[in-house]
Motif scaffolding. Structure first.
Motif, short mmCIF file in Angstrom:
data_model
loop_
_atom_site.label_atom_id
_atom_site.label_comp_id
_atom_site.label_asym_id
_atom_site.label_seq_id
_atom_site.Cartn_x
_atom_site.Cartn_y
_atom_site.Cartn_z
N ARG A 161 0.83 -1.20 0.00
CA ARG A 161 0.00 0.00 0.00
C ARG A 161 0.87 1.26 0.00
NH1 ARG A 161 -3.19 -0.48 4.74
NH2 ARG A 161 -1.54 0.62 5.82
N GLU A 162 1.95 1.25 0.78
CA GLU A 162 2.85 2.40 0.83
C GLU A 162 3.53 2.62 -0.53
OE1 GLU A 162 4.89 5.70 1.77
OE2 GLU A 162 3.25 4.79 2.89
N GLN A 163 3.93 1.55 -1.19
CA GLN A 163 4.53 1.69 -2.53
C GLN A 163 3.53 2.26 -3.52
OE1 GLN A 163 6.07 -2.31 -3.25
NE2 GLN A 163 8.15 -1.48 -3.05
N VAL A 164 2.28 1.85 -3.44
CA VAL A 164 1.25 2.37 -4.33
C VAL A 164 1.06 3.86 -4.07
CG1 VAL A 164 -1.22 2.30 -4.90
CG2 VAL A 164 0.07 0.17 -4.66
N HIS A 165 1.03 4.27 -2.81
CA HIS A 165 0.88 5.70 -2.49
C HIS A 165 2.08 6.50 -2.99
CE1 HIS A 165 -2.90 5.55 -0.41
NE2 HIS A 165 -2.48 4.56 0.35
N GLN A 166 3.28 5.93 -2.92
CA GLN A 166 4.46 6.62 -3.45
C GLN A 166 4.36 6.76 -4.97
OE1 GLN A 166 7.93 4.49 -2.10
NE2 GLN A 166 7.60 5.06 0.04
N LEU A 167 3.88 5.72 -5.64
CA LEU A 167 3.71 5.78 -7.09
C LEU A 167 2.68 6.84 -7.47
CD1 LEU A 167 4.30 4.71 -9.90
CD2 LEU A 167 2.72 2.83 -9.46
N ILE A 168 1.58 6.91 -6.74
CA ILE A 168 0.56 7.94 -6.99
C ILE A 168 1.18 9.32 -6.83
CG2 ILE A 168 -1.56 8.96 -6.07
CD1 ILE A 168 -2.48 6.02 -5.46
N SER A 169 1.95 9.50 -5.77
CA SER A 169 2.60 10.79 -5.53
C SER A 169 3.56 11.15 -6.67
CB SER A 169 3.35 10.74 -4.20
OG SER A 169 4.05 11.93 -3.97
N THR A 170 4.33 10.17 -7.12
CA THR A 170 5.28 10.40 -8.22
C THR A 170 4.56 10.80 -9.50
OG1 THR A 170 6.85 8.84 -7.25
CG2 THR A 170 7.10 9.32 -9.60
N LEU A 171 3.45 10.13 -9.80
CA LEU A 171 2.68 10.48 -11.01
C LEU A 171 2.08 11.88 -10.91
CD1 LEU A 171 0.86 7.14 -11.84
CD2 LEU A 171 2.42 8.40 -13.32
N ARG A 172 1.62 12.26 -9.72
CA ARG A 172 1.08 13.61 -9.54
C ARG A 172 2.19 14.65 -9.75
NH1 ARG A 172 -3.91 13.80 -8.36
NH2 ARG A 172 -5.00 12.18 -7.23
N LYS A 173 3.40 14.35 -9.27
CA LYS A 173 4.52 15.27 -9.47
C LYS A 173 4.87 15.35 -10.96
CE LYS A 173 6.54 14.50 -4.93
NZ LYS A 173 7.62 13.85 -4.18
N ALA A 174 4.88 14.21 -11.65
CA ALA A 174 5.19 14.22 -13.09
C ALA A 174 4.15 15.03 -13.86
CB ALA A 174 5.24 12.78 -13.62
N MET A 175 2.91 14.90 -13.49
CA MET A 175 1.84 15.65 -14.15
C MET A 175 2.02 17.15 -13.90
SD MET A 175 -2.18 14.88 -13.80
CE MET A 175 -3.41 15.79 -14.70
N ALA A 176 2.38 17.51 -12.68
CA ALA A 176 2.62 18.92 -12.36
C ALA A 176 3.82 19.46 -13.12
CB ALA A 176 2.82 19.09 -10.86
#
Length: 97
Positions: free
Chosen positions: A34-49
């Motif tokens: 679950r923590e890895q998934v949350h990190q991946l979500i965070s990374t994708l949001r940063k890439a989008m920004a």
């Protein structure tokens, strides 16, 4: 000037929706995953920004942007005697047009 190719924003949205709605639910009882998934979500949001910042820079400097939906767009630019590039996800080749 040639347009700057960038991924369409819908790609980020699709990935985020799958991760947030389906993947996160599927691993809700597995803390390490679950923590890895949350990190991946965070990374994708940063890439989008970061892409949005790049788009704004292009707009300010009058550089046109070409949003890409697929790598298959490249196939139409190749000479007819060469096979199109395989799709990066499926590995399948698009038929010649």
């Amino acid at each position: 000037m040639e347009p700057i190719p960038l991924p369409s924003r819908i790609h980020y949205e699709l990935l985020l929706q799958v991760l947030e709605r389906q993947t996160a639910f599927a691993v809700s009882q597995k803390p390490a995953v679950r923590e890895q998934v949350h990190q991946l979500i965070s990374t994708l949001r940063k890439a989008m920004a970061q892409q949005k910042q790049l788009e704004q820079t292009c707009e300010r400097t009058n550089l046109p942007v070409d949003y890409r939906w697929s790598l298959n767009n490249i196939a139409f630019e190749q000479p007819f005697d060469q096979p199109p590039s395989p799709d990066i996800v499926t590995g399948h080749r698009e038929p010649k047009v």
